[in-house]
Structures are given as C-alpha cells and as structure tokens.
Design an enzyme around this catalytic site. Structure first.
Site, PDB file in Angstrom:
ATOM      1  N   ARG A 116      77.531  10.021  79.656  1.00 44.48           N
ATOM      2  CA  ARG A 116      77.237   9.923  78.232  1.00 44.48           C
ATOM      3  C   ARG A 116      78.557   9.690  77.506  1.00 44.48           C
ATOM      4  NH1 ARG A 116      72.707   9.142  79.551  1.00 44.48           N
ATOM      5  NH2 ARG A 116      70.822  10.296  78.937  1.00 44.48           N
ATOM      6  N   ILE A 122      73.215  11.274  91.302  1.00 40.32           N
ATOM      7  CA  ILE A 122      73.985  10.059  91.012  1.00 40.32           C
ATOM      8  C   ILE A 122      75.387  10.169  91.593  1.00 40.32           C
ATOM      9  CG2 ILE A 122      75.073   8.721  89.161  1.00 40.32           C
ATOM     10  CD1 ILE A 122      72.548   9.257  87.486  1.00 40.32           C
ATOM     11  N   GLU A 140      77.482   4.804  70.129  1.00 39.84           N
ATOM     12  CA  GLU A 140      76.718   3.612  70.492  1.00 39.84           C
ATOM     13  C   GLU A 140      75.401   3.556  69.704  1.00 39.84           C
ATOM     14  OE1 GLU A 140      74.429   4.629  74.549  1.00 39.84           O
ATOM     15  OE2 GLU A 140      76.601   4.802  74.796  1.00 39.84           O
ATOM     16  N   ASP A 183      80.232   2.240  80.535  1.00 37.94           N
ATOM     17  CA  ASP A 183      78.862   1.827  80.243  1.00 37.94           C
ATOM     18  C   ASP A 183      78.337   2.551  79.015  1.00 37.94           C
ATOM     19  OD1 ASP A 183      76.340   0.448  80.927  1.00 37.94           O
ATOM     20  OD2 ASP A 183      75.605   2.487  81.268  1.00 37.94           O
ATOM     21  N   LEU A 206      78.359  16.251  90.566  1.00 36.66           N
ATOM     22  CA  LEU A 206      77.906  15.801  91.884  1.00 36.66           C
ATOM     23  C   LEU A 206      76.412  16.072  92.038  1.00 36.66           C
ATOM     24  CD1 LEU A 206      79.465  14.409  94.238  1.00 36.66           C
ATOM     25  CD2 LEU A 206      79.202  16.558  95.478  1.00 36.66           C
ATOM     26  N   GLY A 207      75.653  15.569  91.061  1.00 43.40           N
ATOM     27  CA  GLY A 207      74.208  15.536  91.201  1.00 43.40           C
ATOM     28  C   GLY A 207      73.819  14.365  92.078  1.00 43.40           C
ATOM     29  N   ARG A 235      80.708  23.060  88.471  1.00 42.41           N
ATOM     30  CA  ARG A 235      80.889  24.493  88.202  1.00 42.41           C
ATOM     31  C   ARG A 235      80.960  25.289  89.501  1.00 42.41           C
ATOM     32  NH1 ARG A 235      77.243  24.048  83.318  1.00 42.41           N
ATOM     33  NH2 ARG A 235      75.565  24.104  84.855  1.00 42.41           N
ATOM     34  N   HIS A 240      75.343   0.374  77.929  1.00 40.67           N
ATOM     35  CA  HIS A 240      74.479   1.479  78.378  1.00 40.67           C
ATOM     36  C   HIS A 240      73.295   0.932  79.187  1.00 40.67           C
ATOM     37  CE1 HIS A 240      73.080   5.841  77.339  1.00 40.67           C
ATOM     38  NE2 HIS A 240      72.751   5.503  78.565  1.00 40.67           N
TER      39      HIS A 240
END
Length: 311
Positions: free
Chosen positions: A230, A153, A259, A254, A150-151, A173, A277
């Site tokens: 990622r 983004i 990749e 994505d 939950l940053g 965390r 991506h």
C-alpha cells in the site's frame, strides 16, 4: 421476487458487473458511496462490494439499515471498519490468495525493470541513443533480497527470487516457522542486509510510513526498494529525498500515497519505475476474485458459511 440490491463502490470490470447483474440489482458507484446522485437511496442495499483502499466506515454502514454483507474485492481490507460491522451484524469477507501469484510476478517485473534501467533505456533507444546507454547495471543473480511481510504474497515473491539465485531474508512481527529464510527483527536491520527491499506487508495504521528515512538510509546508495503493498507504507517525502540525493539507487512503485494522483515529486525521476496499482490484475486473478465474490454473495443469501470471513 425482487433481486437483492448491491452497491459496487469501486471500479470493476465489465465482466464482473455482467456476472453480478445476472443475479442482483447492481448500483455502480466506482468513486465510492458519496460519488452517486444525492437521490440514490441506500436503505434497501443488501450487500456492498468494496476493497481495502476504499473500505467502508461505520457512518457508511449506518446509511444502509438493510446491509448484511460487505465484500472486499481482493485480499486488502484495511479500511473496512470490522468492529463496526460486527456490532451491526454485517458479515465481512475478502479474497486472499486470488491474486498472489500475479502480484509476485509484478514485483519481480518492477525489480528487474528498475535494476536494469529498462524504461529509461527503452525511451532513449527509440530516440537514437546507443553507446551512451549500454552501461552495466545490477543483476538479480547473487543479490540479497529483503521482504517486508511474509504472507502468501511474500512467500510467492521469495520463491521466484530464489530461482533467480537471490538470497532471501524477511521481517515480520514473529518468525515464520515453516521457512528457512533469515528473519530480521525490524525493517532497518533487514534493509541493512539487503540489496533489494520489497514491501509486501498489509497496509493500515500499524504500517504507515514503516519505510521511512531510517530504512532508506540503511538500504544505502546501491539499494532498490519495491512497493507492491500500500502506498501509505512508504513515506513519500523520505523516498523522494532518498531518490534525488542518491541515498538509494532506485524504486519500483505499484502503489503510492494519494493515488490515483501521482505525487509531483516522483513524476520526472528517472530512477523510479511506476505502475498504476495493477500488480494484482490479470485475467486469471480477476476470474478467481469474481468467483469468490459470487460464492460469498450466494452463500450469504442461503445462510451458508462464507469464504475468508472477517466478521
């Protein structure tokens, strides 16, 4: 006076290269430092433009005794050896918040596309199908969304999802004090309480295969997983088993392990929506990333403070 030499070790747009080239001597190595001619000398490289996926190792820094700055083009920086940079006196920056709105938009697009089966039904309709492809599909309104990470983004995704009438929960965390959304102690508990699970946490060793069999089993046969983080965060083998054995309903990816080479096992699955991506890529986000990059390059030349300095 000669322009400072910069090595660009990732693919960037012509616009970015043009703006860099107006003030710097640019070496383009879109496949990484090892992708150029053996005759290329890095001794006088002053700065490197990389990203979280390509990164920069201690050994690569050792090739550039004149290196002063490593810029991650975007928010990710997980494969840059920060401790080695500190030891070598190399300043490191990244560009957080420049593409978060675009990534959040893309996460919603993937969630809608896989839930509503848009890609498969688009292809079928073009080949003459109609009645057989009009069956009911899940909607977002009233569904439960779990967000891993939950940053900025994750928060941007949550706000969009609330507008769709979804309930929000998350795992990190530590509980995020400034939000009222429900916090779960781990990804398994979050998946058990979710219809849709969006992966929006940083990559790196600490989160490798965080989403594996236990999480996917907990998500269940009506659940969907979306990854805009990622590829390494999701265990590909466990995901393929979950998708082919109806352990989960579908996925929107994505990013993926290995990749740009798409895992063969994902290639022909109809319950997966794939993009290359590109979640963070838009004209607006690109301009913002270039602005941060140019600012930090100039600030480093002038000995001024850098934006989002990591080392």
């Amino acid at each position: 006076m000669a322009q400072p030499k910069i090595a660009v070790t990732i693919p960037v747009s012509d616009n970015c290269l043009s703006r860099l080239s107006s003030s710097y001597d640019v070496i383009t190595l879109p496949g990484g430092l090892g992708s150029g001619s053996p005759a290329i000398s890095f001794e006088d490289v002053w700065a490197v433009v990389t990203n979280g996926s390509t990164g920069m190792s201690d050994a690569e820094m050792a090739l550039m005794p004149g290196l002063k700055l490593a810029c991650a083009y975007g928010a990710g920086h997980e494969n840059i050896d920060i401790e080695a940079a500190k030891r070598r006196g190399v300043r490191v920056t990244h560009a957080p918040n420049t593409n978060m709105e675009t990534v959040a938009d893309h996460a919603m697009a993937l969630m809608l596309a896989v839930a509503r089966d848009i890609c498969v039904r688009d292809r079928a309709l073009r080949h003459g199908a109609w009645d057989g492809i009009r069956g009911a599909r899940p909607t977002l309104s009233g569904a439960r969304l779990g967000i891993i990470g939950l940053g900025n983004i994750g928060k941007a995704i949550a706000k969009r999802a609330e507008a769709f009438g979804m309930s929000i929960a998350y795992t990190t965390r530590n509980k995020v004090a400034e939000v009222s959304w429900q916090h779960h102690a781990d990804a398994v508990a979050l998946a058990e309480a979710s219809d849709f699970l969006i992966v929006a946490c940083p990559g790196g060793p600490a989160t490798r295969h965080l989403v594996g069999k236990a999480v996917l089993d907990a998500l269940g046969p009506e659940g969907f997983v979306i990854n805009v983080s990622r590829g390494m965060v999701v265990d590909t083998e466990a995901l393929v088993i979950a998708l082919t054995q109806n352990i989960i309903a579908g996925a929107g990816l994505d990013v993926f392990e290995g990749e740009p080479n798409l895992p063969e096992a994902l290639r022909d699955l109809d319950n997966v929506v794939l993009t290359p991506h590109m979640a963070g890529r838009s004209p607006a986000s690109e301009e913002a990333q270039i602005d941060v990059l140019l600012h930090n390059l100039q600030a480093c030349r002038e000995g001024r403070p850098l934006t989002a300095q990591l080392a």
